[in-house]
Design an enzyme around this catalytic site. Structure first.
Site, mmCIF file in Angstrom:
data_model
loop_
_atom_site.group_PDB
_atom_site.id
_atom_site.type_symbol
_atom_site.label_atom_id
_atom_site.label_comp_id
_atom_site.label_asym_id
_atom_site.label_seq_id
_atom_site.Cartn_x
_atom_site.Cartn_y
_atom_site.Cartn_z
ATOM 1 N N CYS A 96 -1.777 9.250 2.240
ATOM 2 C CA CYS A 96 -1.493 8.754 0.895
ATOM 3 C C CYS A 96 -2.608 9.087 -0.092
ATOM 4 O O CYS A 96 -2.359 9.230 -1.287
ATOM 5 C CB CYS A 96 -1.242 7.256 0.928
ATOM 6 S SG CYS A 96 -2.584 6.297 1.656
ATOM 7 N N GLU B 217 0.874 -1.171 0.000
ATOM 8 C CA GLU B 217 0.000 0.000 0.000
ATOM 9 C C GLU B 217 0.910 1.219 0.000
ATOM 10 O O GLU B 217 1.510 1.566 1.025
ATOM 11 C CB GLU B 217 -0.910 -0.018 1.237
ATOM 12 C CG GLU B 217 -1.838 -1.224 1.310
ATOM 13 C CD GLU B 217 -2.893 -1.241 0.211
ATOM 14 O OE1 GLU B 217 -3.143 -0.165 -0.392
ATOM 15 O OE2 GLU B 217 -3.483 -2.302 -0.052
#
Length: 486
Positions: A288, A254
């Site tokens: 993110c 991720e």
């Protein structure tokens, strides 16, 4: 200061709390006032080995444990998080510089993911598949991979550690967790303490607080873990994937993003402004999924820009302990320097600052930039801080091209008065996730979470956890007799 920073400033290996034996200490600082929170002697490669070996020993019995019994551990862990919410919130504020709002957001999601882990323990199902051979029965079992290594980041450390640790354990695996050096308590030993108190057998979860300067690739090269779940930058993720592939391990990555929030010509401008400001500046932009780029149709660009700038100027910057603070400190001085460097580079390339925030220690005030040249590398990279790039466009076709003009593909959002127009737009974007008439920052426990391109490999959440943390085993049974050619 929370007792967590004195009680949990240790390694947690084979069910024991003990100091590391490395030659130096990781110092855990409060990023707002630089107060020393804890000092932790780092773990060596030998201790990483001890952690993995302990997990390997404990895992077999755990995998054989009735899943209803495994489920009970996570039910209790959820209750403990609820009971200790105030203490955990204080720790998030102190160790991360997270605001009260951010701490509440992270804890809400952490509880949701623990609830999902409760259900996940009962999710694996086997299958019986037909065979072309008479008398044969094909059984396919869904079994734990064994041991999982988890490397978590500094921005949402409690949530993002639990997000892999809890499902992996619920599905019958053992776990070794390496938290980020800046968040060793909230992202590491606090997770272990909660699960220990919830009744998780010793040895199943180990936490090693260390640094690659000490252990090199020992954590990801080790022969015991079959899966490495890594959340962090694409640069480090590329290395993790390479080492895993060379050692026949599965990697769940991720990674970073460069999300865009797009405002089409028929959008509700006031609502889009609210969504864009949150999507860019939540947790100082250290997310993110944050909207690095805000793309606005030229027909509404003036109105949007005026309202966006006005709202950004109202965001209170300061002490994250103050409930009215929206923008707290970034995680450390190198991050503050990096964000300052982005603003300076943009201005040197010809951008204009509609808002230019000052920097005081780790407090970075919001900036809003526009007029960045179309070929600027800054429009294609992740900016982990409170800096927004406003980019006008002419029509949907150009907007799609601009959104996709980045090596990343994590999240994004589009605002429009026509839902299906928004869905059609979303389908054209190369991302793992995209949102219509909302922000870019979302995570839900049963929806596949992950990115395309440089934003990662694999998915987390819900049923995708089965793909990440279990494997399938074919056992055939011949009820009759097979015929052999010799």
């Amino acid at each position: 200061m929370s007792s967590y920073f004195t009680d949990l400033a240790q390694q947690y290996i084979d069910g024991e709390w003990r100091p590391g034996t490395g030659s130096w200490d990781i110092i855990d600082f409060n990023p707002y006032d630089n107060e020393k929170l804890a000092s932790i002697t780092i773990a060596t490669a030998d201790e990483v080995d001890a952690a993995y070996r302990a997990t390997e020993r404990a895992q077999k019995q755990w995998a054989a444990t009735n899943p209803y019994a495994r489920r009970g551990v996570f039910e209790k862990a959820l209750r403990l998080v609820e009971e200790r919410e105030d203490e955990i919130s204080e720790a998030i504020v102190a160790e991360l510089g997270g605001t009260r709002l951010k701490a509440a957001f992270e804890l809400h999601l952490a509880k949701e993911f623990l609830r999902e882990a409760v259900h996940l323990a009962l999710r694996p199902e086997g299958r019986i598949i037909p065979s072309p051979v008479d008398g044969k029965e094909n059984r396919v079992y869904r079994v734990p991979v064994g041991v999982v290594g988890v490397i978590s980041p500094f921005n949402f450390p409690f949530l993002l550690s639990l997000k892999s640790v809890a499902p992996a354990l619920a599905l019958g695996n053992g776990v070794v967790l390496k938290p980020h050096q800046n968040t060793p308590i909230v992202g590491g030993t606090l997770v272990a303490k909660i699960l220990e108190d919830a009744g998780l057998p010793g040895g199943l979860l180990n936490v090693v607080v260390t640094d690659i300067a000490e252990i090199g690739d020992a954590f990801i090269e080790h022969p015991v873990p079959k899966v490495i779940s890594f959340t962090g930058s694409d640069k480090v993720g590329r290395h993790v994937a390479t080492v895993c592939a060379a050692n026949f391990k599965r990697s769940i990555l991720e990674l970073g993003g460069n999300s865009a929030l797009v405002v089409l010509d028929d959008a509700d401008v006031d609502y889009a402004v609210d969504a864009a400001v949150f999507s860019r500046y939540v947790h100082q932009g250290q997310v993110c999924m944050a909207a690095n780029r805000v793309l606005v149709d030229r027909s509404v660009a003036d109105e949007f820009t005026e309202k966006f700038v006005a709202k950004v100027k109202t965001l209170k910057v300061g002490d994250p302990r103050d409930p009215s603070t929206v923008i707290g400190p970034v995680i450390n001085s190198s991050q503050a320097d990096a964000v300052s460097g982005v603003v300076e580079q943009a201005l040197a390339e010809g951008a204009s600052a509609l808002v230019r925030g000052s920097v005081t220690d780790n407090l970075v005030e919001p900036s809003v930039l526009t007029g960045l040249p179309a070929d600027s590398a800054l429009l294609r990279q992740e900016v982990f801080g409170p800096v927004a790039f406003l980019v006008p466009f002419d029509g949907e076709e150009e907007a799609v091209r601009l959104v996709n003009d980045t090596p990343y593909g994590l999240s994004g959002a589009v605002h429009t008065g026509n839902i299906e127009r928004g869905v059609n737009f979303a389908k054209q974007i190369d991302t793992g996730m995209f949102h219509v008439n909302d922000g870019t920052v979302h995570d839900e426990p049963i929806v596949p979470f992950g990115g395309e391109k440089h934003s990662g490999l694999g998915r987390l959440n819900g049923d995708t956890m089965l793909d990440s943390f279990t494997t399938q085993k074919w056992i055939s049974v011949q009820h009759g007799r097979s015929g052999f050619p010799f």
